[in-house]
Design an enzyme around this catalytic site. Structure first.
Site, PDB file in Angstrom:
ATOM      1  N   CYS A  50      58.133  35.134  16.964  1.00 12.54           N
ATOM      2  CA  CYS A  50      57.114  34.831  15.956  1.00 12.54           C
ATOM      3  C   CYS A  50      55.790  34.557  16.669  1.00 12.54           C
ATOM      4  O   CYS A  50      55.776  34.198  17.843  1.00 12.54           O
ATOM      5  CB  CYS A  50      57.531  33.627  15.112  1.00 12.54           C
ATOM      6  N   PRO A  51      54.667  34.735  15.977  1.00 10.54           N
ATOM      7  CA  PRO A  51      53.383  34.412  16.609  1.00 10.54           C
ATOM      8  C   PRO A  51      53.236  32.906  16.780  1.00 10.54           C
ATOM      9  O   PRO A  51      53.969  32.127  16.165  1.00 10.54           O
ATOM     10  CB  PRO A  51      52.344  34.924  15.599  1.00 10.54           C
ATOM     11  N   ASP A  96      59.182  34.433  29.606  1.00 15.13           N
ATOM     12  CA  ASP A  96      58.098  35.248  30.172  1.00 15.13           C
ATOM     13  C   ASP A  96      56.741  34.591  29.932  1.00 15.13           C
ATOM     14  O   ASP A  96      55.728  35.088  30.404  1.00 15.13           O
ATOM     15  CB  ASP A  96      58.116  36.642  29.533  1.00 15.13           C
ATOM     16  N   SER A 148      57.395  35.479  23.583  1.00 14.74           N
ATOM     17  CA  SER A 148      56.292  35.468  22.613  1.00 14.74           C
ATOM     18  C   SER A 148      55.114  34.630  23.123  1.00 14.74           C
ATOM     19  O   SER A 148      54.189  35.190  23.711  1.00 14.74           O
ATOM     20  CB  SER A 148      56.783  34.983  21.252  1.00 14.74           C
ATOM     21  N   ARG A 149      55.168  33.324  22.917  1.00 14.45           N
ATOM     22  CA  ARG A 149      54.090  32.460  23.412  1.00 14.45           C
ATOM     23  C   ARG A 149      54.698  31.153  23.893  1.00 14.45           C
ATOM     24  O   ARG A 149      55.568  30.577  23.225  1.00 14.45           O
ATOM     25  CB  ARG A 149      53.066  32.171  22.301  1.00 14.45           C
ATOM     26  N   HIS A 168      54.525  36.398  32.686  1.00 14.95           N
ATOM     27  CA  HIS A 168      53.905  37.069  31.525  1.00 14.95           C
ATOM     28  C   HIS A 168      53.730  38.578  31.767  1.00 14.95           C
ATOM     29  O   HIS A 168      52.611  39.106  31.743  1.00 14.95           O
ATOM     30  CB  HIS A 168      52.555  36.424  31.182  1.00 14.95           C
ATOM     31  N   ASP A 170      62.651  34.693   9.309  1.00 15.39           N
ATOM     32  CA  ASP A 170      61.249  35.098   9.223  1.00 15.39           C
ATOM     33  C   ASP A 170      60.629  34.419   8.012  1.00 15.39           C
ATOM     34  O   ASP A 170      61.301  34.198   7.002  1.00 15.39           O
ATOM     35  CB  ASP A 170      61.136  36.623   9.073  1.00 15.39           C
ATOM     36  N   ARG A 209      57.754  43.405  14.347  1.00 20.18           N
ATOM     37  CA  ARG A 209      57.927  44.646  15.124  1.00 20.18           C
ATOM     38  C   ARG A 209      58.820  44.433  16.354  1.00 20.18           C
ATOM     39  O   ARG A 209      59.807  45.143  16.545  1.00 20.18           O
ATOM     40  CB  ARG A 209      56.550  45.169  15.588  1.00 20.18           C
ATOM     41  N   GLU A 244      49.136  28.977  31.458  1.00 24.77           N
ATOM     42  CA  GLU A 244      49.303  30.139  32.345  1.00 24.77           C
ATOM     43  C   GLU A 244      48.035  30.391  33.145  1.00 24.77           C
ATOM     44  O   GLU A 244      46.973  30.516  32.542  1.00 24.77           O
ATOM     45  CB  GLU A 244      49.658  31.373  31.501  1.00 24.77           C
TER      46      GLU A 244
HETATM   47  P1  NAD Z   1      54.625  40.945  14.231  1.00 27.23           P
HETATM   48  O1  NAD Z   1      53.433  40.431  13.489  1.00 27.23           O
HETATM   49  O2  NAD Z   1      55.070  42.349  13.992  1.00 27.23           O
HETATM   50  O3  NAD Z   1      55.880  40.003  13.958  1.00 27.23           O
HETATM   51  C1  NAD Z   1      55.808  38.606  13.873  1.00 27.23           C
HETATM   52  C2  NAD Z   1      56.793  38.162  12.792  1.00 27.23           C
HETATM   53  O4  NAD Z   1      56.801  36.740  12.764  1.00 27.23           O
HETATM   54  C3  NAD Z   1      56.404  38.630  11.371  1.00 27.23           C
HETATM   55  O5  NAD Z   1      57.508  39.267  10.758  1.00 27.23           O
HETATM   56  C4  NAD Z   1      56.013  37.344  10.664  1.00 27.23           C
HETATM   57  O6  NAD Z   1      56.350  37.356   9.271  1.00 27.23           O
HETATM   58  C5  NAD Z   1      56.867  36.330  11.412  1.00 27.23           C
HETATM   59  N1  NAD Z   1      56.404  34.964  11.237  1.00 27.23           N
HETATM   60  C6  NAD Z   1      55.142  34.522  11.031  1.00 27.23           C
HETATM   61  N2  NAD Z   1      55.128  33.185  10.876  1.00 27.23           N
HETATM   62  C7  NAD Z   1      56.407  32.774  11.019  1.00 27.23           C
HETATM   63  C8  NAD Z   1      57.036  31.514  10.965  1.00 27.23           C
HETATM   64  N3  NAD Z   1      56.326  30.400  10.728  1.00 27.23           N
HETATM   65  N4  NAD Z   1      58.363  31.478  11.151  1.00 27.23           N
HETATM   66  C9  NAD Z   1      59.078  32.596  11.369  1.00 27.23           C
HETATM   67  N5  NAD Z   1      58.533  33.823  11.421  1.00 27.23           N
HETATM   68  C10 NAD Z   1      57.223  33.906  11.243  1.00 27.23           C
HETATM   69  O7  NAD Z   1      54.296  40.701  15.763  1.00 27.23           O
HETATM   70  P2  NAD Z   1      54.988  41.425  17.026  1.00 27.23           P
HETATM   71  O8  NAD Z   1      54.209  42.649  17.370  1.00 27.23           O
HETATM   72  O9  NAD Z   1      56.447  41.523  16.773  1.00 27.23           O
HETATM   73  O10 NAD Z   1      54.682  40.356  18.175  1.00 27.23           O
HETATM   74  C11 NAD Z   1      55.326  39.079  18.161  1.00 27.23           C
HETATM   75  C12 NAD Z   1      54.719  38.171  19.211  1.00 27.23           C
HETATM   76  O11 NAD Z   1      55.012  38.670  20.510  1.00 27.23           O
HETATM   77  C13 NAD Z   1      53.183  38.117  19.222  1.00 27.23           C
HETATM   78  O12 NAD Z   1      52.704  37.171  18.270  1.00 27.23           O
HETATM   79  C14 NAD Z   1      52.858  37.703  20.618  1.00 27.23           C
HETATM   80  O13 NAD Z   1      52.770  36.292  20.651  1.00 27.23           O
HETATM   81  C15 NAD Z   1      54.075  38.137  21.416  1.00 27.23           C
HETATM   82  N6  NAD Z   1      53.752  39.145  22.456  1.00 27.23           N
HETATM   83  C16 NAD Z   1      54.051  38.836  23.759  1.00 27.23           C
HETATM   84  C17 NAD Z   1      53.779  39.757  24.775  1.00 27.23           C
HETATM   85  C18 NAD Z   1      54.130  39.467  26.214  1.00 27.23           C
HETATM   86  O14 NAD Z   1      53.607  40.148  27.117  1.00 27.23           O
HETATM   87  N7  NAD Z   1      54.987  38.511  26.529  1.00 27.23           N
HETATM   88  C19 NAD Z   1      53.199  40.994  24.440  1.00 27.23           C
HETATM   89  C20 NAD Z   1      52.917  41.279  23.099  1.00 27.23           C
HETATM   90  C21 NAD Z   1      53.202  40.345  22.110  1.00 27.23           C
END
Ligand code: NAD
Length: 319
Positions: A208-209, A261, A236-237, A285, A177, A157, A266
């Site tokens: 990615c997560p 971020d 992401s993380r 963050h 992905d 997303r 943290e």
């Molecule tokens: P999502 O599940 O829609 O997208 C994650 C994508 O990563 C998926 O398409 C999945 O297939 C892919 N993926 C999984 N394993 C993988 C791998 N080994 N290699 C490559 N791709 C892989 O999640 P999202 O809503 O897009 O959120 C992504 C990340 O953003 C979350 O996991 C979270 O860690 C982070 N996030 C950060 C904040 C912030 O405040 N900084 C806020 C919300 C989310």
């Protein structure tokens, strides 16, 4: 019904309302809860909400009335979900609330590396322009993104949302992905292998997560495969990056800039090597935190609990 929010401050520092949850029971909201106070505070509670306060098996076992844990975030690793399942406690999360906000922040970080708006503005306020011999000046190389390659690791997303913005800036998208969806390919978006992305991207953005398979995905070896002068964004993380390796690459100039971020710990300690690395922008963050996005999170948390009370829980993560 006693409802306890263990660490409500970051979601609602005062600009939102808890009234949605207040309507559903006797609500007690703590701004934050130290680990040695958790058991005392959740005593007799049927419902708990946590954002980052850990709920271990031992803690969950102590509270026989507990029926529901609502995580006020997408990631739910703070709760021992398997133990909760064994104990018959439903755990829910907030799957989507901040997609556009995180993509927007990713763009802000990228643009900051290209233009250093904050630093230039500060310099002007400090008299740097007033005292300059020429009619303009800049402190860093300024970078145009049009025509460059944005490598997006994790094309879900947020990754896709960020890619749309990057496309609007004239960039080509190289997506990596684990589960590619070929329908998303276009003239400007193509799926590539991780090695192709590392070799061809001018900017790499992590979406990615955090899994075992992605922990440390940016490390000495993967950095060695990148273009010289690459820029890296992480919203992401933190543990996706081996921080010592990135710091070394920033200091050597191999990586021209990083904008982060999230960090591995943290809040971070001041001896985190990225704190003193060259060309490294770090924000605390905040990608998730625009008011609109937190308000959406609050609404979903209330909806999750309403559906649980009605006997048809949604967003359950420990089925
Ligand atoms: P999502 O599940 O829609 O997208 C994650 C994508 O990563 C998926 O398409 C999945 O297939 C892919 N993926 C999984 N394993 C993988 C791998 N080994 N290699 C490559 N791709 C892989 O999640 P999202 O809503 O897009 O959120 C992504 C990340 O953003 C979350 O996991 C979270 O860690 C982070 N996030 C950060 C904040 C912030 O405040 N900084 C806020 C919300 C989310």
């Amino acid at each position: 019904m006693k409802i306890v929010v263990l660490d409500g401050y970051t979601l609602n520092p005062g600009d939102l309302t808890w009234e949605g949850l207040e309507k559903l029971g006797e609500l007690i909201v703590y701004d934050r809860t130290p680990e040695d106070k958790i058991s005392e505070r959740i005593k007799d509670a049927e419902i708990i909400f946590t954002n980052k306060t850990p709920l271990t098996k031992e803690t969950l076992e102590q509270e026989p009335n507990l029926k529901y844990v609502g995580v006020l975030a997408t990631g739910y690793n703070v709760v021992d979900v398997d133990a909760a399942k064994e104990l018959g406690i439903i755990v829910t999360n907030i799957p989507t609330y901040g997609t556009t906000a995180v993509a927007q922040m990713t763009t802000a970080l990228l643009l900051e590396m290209c233009h250093h708006v904050g630093e230039h503005s500060e310099e002007v306020r400090n008299g740097g322009w007033t005292n300059n011999v020429d009619w303009c000046f800049w402190n860093h190389p300024l970078i145009e993104l049009a025509g460059k390659n944005a490598g997006v690791i994790g094309f879900g997303r947020i990754g896709q949302n960020f890619a749309k913005i990057a496309e609007a800036l004239g960039m080509n998208i190289l997506a990596y992905d684990e589960y590619p969806n070929k329908d998303l390919e276009s003239d400007t978006v193509k799926y590539v292998t991780l090695d192709e992305l590392l070799a061809e991207a001018d900017v790499i953005s992590l979406h990615c997560p955090l899994f075992e398979s992605t922990e440390g995905i940016i490390n000495k070896d993967s950095i060695a495969k990148m273009k010289d002068g690459v820029m890296i964004v992480n919203t992401s993380r933190g543990p996706l990056i081996v921080e010592e390796d990135l710091a070394e690459a920033l200091n050597s100039g191999k990586v021209a800039g990083a904008a982060l971020d999230v960090l591995s710990v943290e809040p971070p300690t001041m001896d985190n090597p990225l704190m003193t690395a060259k060309n490294c922008i770090i924000t605390p963050h905040i990608a998730w935190a625009p008011t609109e996005s937190r308000a959406r999170l609050m609404d979903i948390a209330v909806d999750n609990l309403e559906k649980f009370i009605a006997g048809s829980p949604i967003n359950v993560v420990n089925k």
